[in-house]
Design an enzyme around this catalytic site. Structure first.
Site, PDB file in Angstrom:
ATOM      1  N   LYS A 142      10.609   9.096   2.979  1.00  0.00           N
ATOM      2  CA  LYS A 142      10.298   7.694   3.485  1.00  0.00           C
ATOM      3  C   LYS A 142       8.924   7.458   3.099  1.00  0.00           C
ATOM      4  O   LYS A 142       8.049   8.118   3.456  1.00  0.00           O
ATOM      5  CB  LYS A 142      10.914   7.258   5.000  1.00  0.00           C
ATOM      6  CG  LYS A 142      12.229   6.988   4.868  1.00  0.00           C
ATOM      7  CD  LYS A 142      12.337   5.615   5.095  1.00  0.00           C
ATOM      8  CE  LYS A 142      13.967   5.218   5.307  1.00  0.00           C
ATOM      9  NZ  LYS A 142      14.836   5.464   4.116  1.00  0.00           N
TER      10      LYS A 142
ATOM     11  N   TYR B 253      15.158  10.455  -4.243  1.00  0.00           N
ATOM     12  CA  TYR B 253      14.666  10.339  -2.956  1.00  0.00           C
ATOM     13  C   TYR B 253      13.690  11.589  -2.670  1.00  0.00           C
ATOM     14  O   TYR B 253      13.998  12.611  -2.474  1.00  0.00           O
ATOM     15  CB  TYR B 253      15.727  10.341  -1.955  1.00  0.00           C
ATOM     16  CG  TYR B 253      14.747  10.170  -0.407  1.00  0.00           C
ATOM     17  CD1 TYR B 253      14.531   9.016  -0.255  1.00  0.00           C
ATOM     18  CD2 TYR B 253      14.447  11.226   0.339  1.00  0.00           C
ATOM     19  CE1 TYR B 253      13.529   8.598   0.894  1.00  0.00           C
ATOM     20  CE2 TYR B 253      13.549  11.077   1.431  1.00  0.00           C
ATOM     21  CZ  TYR B 253      13.119   9.663   1.586  1.00  0.00           C
ATOM     22  OH  TYR B 253      12.561   9.517   2.837  1.00  0.00           O
TER      23      TYR B 253
ATOM     24  N   TYR C 268      20.143  11.116   2.441  1.00  0.00           N
ATOM     25  CA  TYR C 268      20.994  12.342   2.256  1.00  0.00           C
ATOM     26  C   TYR C 268      22.551  11.784   2.180  1.00  0.00           C
ATOM     27  O   TYR C 268      22.709  10.868   3.154  1.00  0.00           O
ATOM     28  CB  TYR C 268      20.858  13.306   3.315  1.00  0.00           C
ATOM     29  CG  TYR C 268      19.760  14.122   3.605  1.00  0.00           C
ATOM     30  CD1 TYR C 268      19.570  15.545   3.282  1.00  0.00           C
ATOM     31  CD2 TYR C 268      18.477  13.475   4.191  1.00  0.00           C
ATOM     32  CE1 TYR C 268      18.395  16.092   3.268  1.00  0.00           C
ATOM     33  CE2 TYR C 268      17.347  14.275   4.266  1.00  0.00           C
ATOM     34  CZ  TYR C 268      17.186  15.592   3.686  1.00  0.00           C
ATOM     35  OH  TYR C 268      16.276  16.471   4.053  1.00  0.00           O
TER      36      TYR C 268
ATOM     37  N   ASP D  69       1.748  12.400   2.580  1.00  0.00           N
ATOM     38  CA  ASP D  69       2.301  13.547   3.622  1.00  0.00           C
ATOM     39  C   ASP D  69       2.266  14.644   2.558  1.00  0.00           C
ATOM     40  O   ASP D  69       3.094  14.627   1.515  1.00  0.00           O
ATOM     41  CB  ASP D  69       3.872  13.304   3.892  1.00  0.00           C
ATOM     42  CG  ASP D  69       4.454  14.545   4.643  1.00  0.00           C
ATOM     43  OD1 ASP D  69       3.907  15.667   4.486  1.00  0.00           O
ATOM     44  OD2 ASP D  69       5.553  14.134   4.872  1.00  0.00           O
TER      45      ASP D  69
ATOM     46  N   GLN E 275       4.603  17.180  -0.838  1.00  0.00           N
ATOM     47  CA  GLN E 275       5.756  16.493  -0.839  1.00  0.00           C
ATOM     48  C   GLN E 275       5.243  15.002  -1.524  1.00  0.00           C
ATOM     49  O   GLN E 275       6.449  14.641  -2.369  1.00  0.00           O
ATOM     50  CB  GLN E 275       6.182  16.140   0.493  1.00  0.00           C
ATOM     51  CG  GLN E 275       7.186  15.195   0.717  1.00  0.00           C
ATOM     52  CD  GLN E 275       7.514  14.745   2.165  1.00  0.00           C
ATOM     53  OE1 GLN E 275       8.292  15.846   2.961  1.00  0.00           O
ATOM     54  NE2 GLN E 275       7.396  13.406   2.823  1.00  0.00           N
TER      55      GLN E 275
HETATM   56  P1  13P Z   1       8.481  12.519   6.646  1.00  0.00           P
HETATM   57  O1  13P Z   1       8.971  11.278   5.700  1.00  0.00           O
HETATM   58  O2  13P Z   1       7.740  12.038   7.851  1.00  0.00           O
HETATM   59  O3  13P Z   1       7.964  13.588   5.666  1.00  0.00           O
HETATM   60  O4  13P Z   1       9.892  12.726   7.225  1.00  0.00           O
HETATM   61  C1  13P Z   1      11.051  13.246   6.529  1.00  0.00           C
HETATM   62  C2  13P Z   1      12.383  13.676   7.538  1.00  0.00           C
HETATM   63  O5  13P Z   1      13.201  13.963   6.908  1.00  0.00           O
HETATM   64  C3  13P Z   1      12.120  13.629   8.640  1.00  0.00           C
HETATM   65  O6  13P Z   1      13.340  14.304   9.475  1.00  0.00           O
HETATM   66 MG    MG Z   2       7.183  15.168   5.991  1.00  0.00          MG
HETATM   67 MG    MG Z   3       5.890  11.252   7.452  1.00  0.00          MG
END
Ligand code: 13P
Ligand code: MG
Ligand code: MG
Ligand code: 13P
Length: 378
Positions: free
Chosen positions: A233, A230, A360, A13, A96
């Site tokens: 994900k 972090y 978070y 991403d 990111q």
């Molecule tokens: P992504 O991991 O897809 O970037 O999403 C992060 C997020 O905080 C969605 O609310």
């Molecule tokens: Mg994202």
């Molecule tokens: Mg994503």
């Protein structure tokens, strides 16, 4: 012995339009151009660029084996170029998943996720690419357990003599950085005893015990641990070979008719239900979700991907898009219903993840403010 073909999926991403939604089309175009150049130079045989939600996925095929520096650098170059465009447009989360300043020979630890497998191409070699957004690698543990370990799910485990020999399952402890290979069917219950804890264990790889080679591989690079903090994900991919001693294409797909809760969704901190769909329908539009799962299919053909496009095409493929059809509306509606139910619990567990998995938290700050007011219980 025939030369082994390698499938490498590298995904990241590196920015999206209006929150964590969809990469800008120019970023996908840039990745395609970068991989097309590499195919012309002979670095890779073939490629396909797609996305799920805000994650760009690069599917590549080549004869250079796993962990090849040239192939990994190609993924790195495509994503750093796409990042430049994302930064220029001030997209959300631009760059990111790019965690290091320079490429050091392997994409692992640099931020993007990767899943690779090498095998001797059979006379007919169907391959399915599962791609997920807004969840984590261990989300695949439940469906893969049903597919490879449960004869009431996969009839092939009973009636296909080669599948009946069982599978070796490589399980990773993503917190302690340990791995173990366990064998089904003998150790099925012990395997499930580990995999049930999705906060720690994930399937990395499954191998045929009938000599067919790798059956599936999952990207398990946990970004939060890689970065030491972090950063998102690790929206995971899973590459699967199918048929003749392996689960059939239909046996892989059917488990997704079940509604499954997975960790991720909004702020990577909630449980939501997996929503199977086409990549075209993978924009997270409800509370940044629900978490998406797509399934694209190809035949491997002499080191290249063969979909519905003209024979001999490189890069510009038309895969089977398995979760596009109306039969999946049933489970999509149930996924929305289950997700809406979870939302009714607001910021309370089990709608939110356990404390060790929250992306978070304001709790340390709250506890710090309360330092003077905290008293011992009588
Ligand atoms: P992504 O991991 O897809 O970037 O999403 C992060 C997020 O905080 C969605 O609310
Ligand atoms: Mg994202
Ligand atoms: Mg994503
Ligand atoms: P066909 O007889 O149509 O090849 O199908 C066999 C099969 O394995 C279906 O899963």
């Amino acid at each position: 012995m025939a030369e082994k073909v390698t499938i490498s999926v590298i995904k990241a991403d590196v920015g999206s339009v209006c929150g964590h939604t969809r990469p800008h089309p120019s970023m996908i175009e840039k990745c395609k151009e970068t991989l097309a150049d590499a195919a012309k130079q002979g670095i890779i045989e073939d490629f396909y660029v797609t996305r799920v939600g805000d994650d760009i996925n690069l599917f590549m095929s080549h004869y250079k084996g796993e962990n090849n520096a040239e192939v990994h650098k190609l993924g790195w170059d495509a994503f750093t170029e796409a990042t430049k465009l994302a930064k220029q447009m001030k997209l959300y989360g631009a760059g990111q998943d790019i965690l290091t300043d320079a490429f050091s020979g392997n994409i692992k630890g640099a931020g993007p996720g990767s899943a690779e497998m090498s095998f001797e191409e059979r006379p007919a070699e169907p391959v399915i690419f599962f791609m997920a957004d807004k969840t984590e690698p261990s989300a695949y543990s439940l469906p893969l357990s049903r597919i490879y370990l449960d004869p009431f799910t996969t009839t092939g485990l009973v009636i296909d003599a080669k599948a009946k020999k069982g599978f070796d399952v490589e399980i990773h402890d993503v917190l302690d950085h340990k791995k173990v290979v366990m064998s089904s069917p003998e150790e099925t219950l012990s395997i499930l005893s580990l995999l049930g804890d999705t906060s720690r264990y994930a399937i990395k790889r499954i191998t045929s015990r009938a000599g067919i080679g790798p059956a599936c591989v999952v990207s398990t690079d946990k970004l939060n641990l890689t970065a030491g903090k972090y950063v998102g994900k690790d929206d995971p991919v899973c590459v699967c070979r199918a048929q003749s001693g392996l689960p059939s294409v239909g046996e892989y797909l059917q488990v997704f008719m079940n509604t499954m809760l997975v960790a991720g969704w909004m702020r990577g901190s909630h449980y939501g239900a997996w929503y199977p769909c086409s990549p075209d329908n993978s924009d997270p539009t409800y509370f940044d979700g629900p978490p998406r799962i797509c399934a694209l299919g190809f035949q491997m053909c002499n080191g290249r991907f063969q979909g519905l496009e003209k024979y001999g095409t490189v890069g510009d493929h038309v895969p089977m898009d398995f979760f596009k059809g109306a039969e999946w509306d049933y489970v999509r509606q149930r996924a929305v219903k289950a997700s809406k139910f979870m939302r009714s619990m607001g910021p309370f567990m089990p709608a939110i993840l356990g404390p060790e998995e929250m992306e978070y938290t304001s709790r340390p700050a709250v506890l710090n403010e309360l330092k003077q007011r905290l008293e011992d219980l009588d």
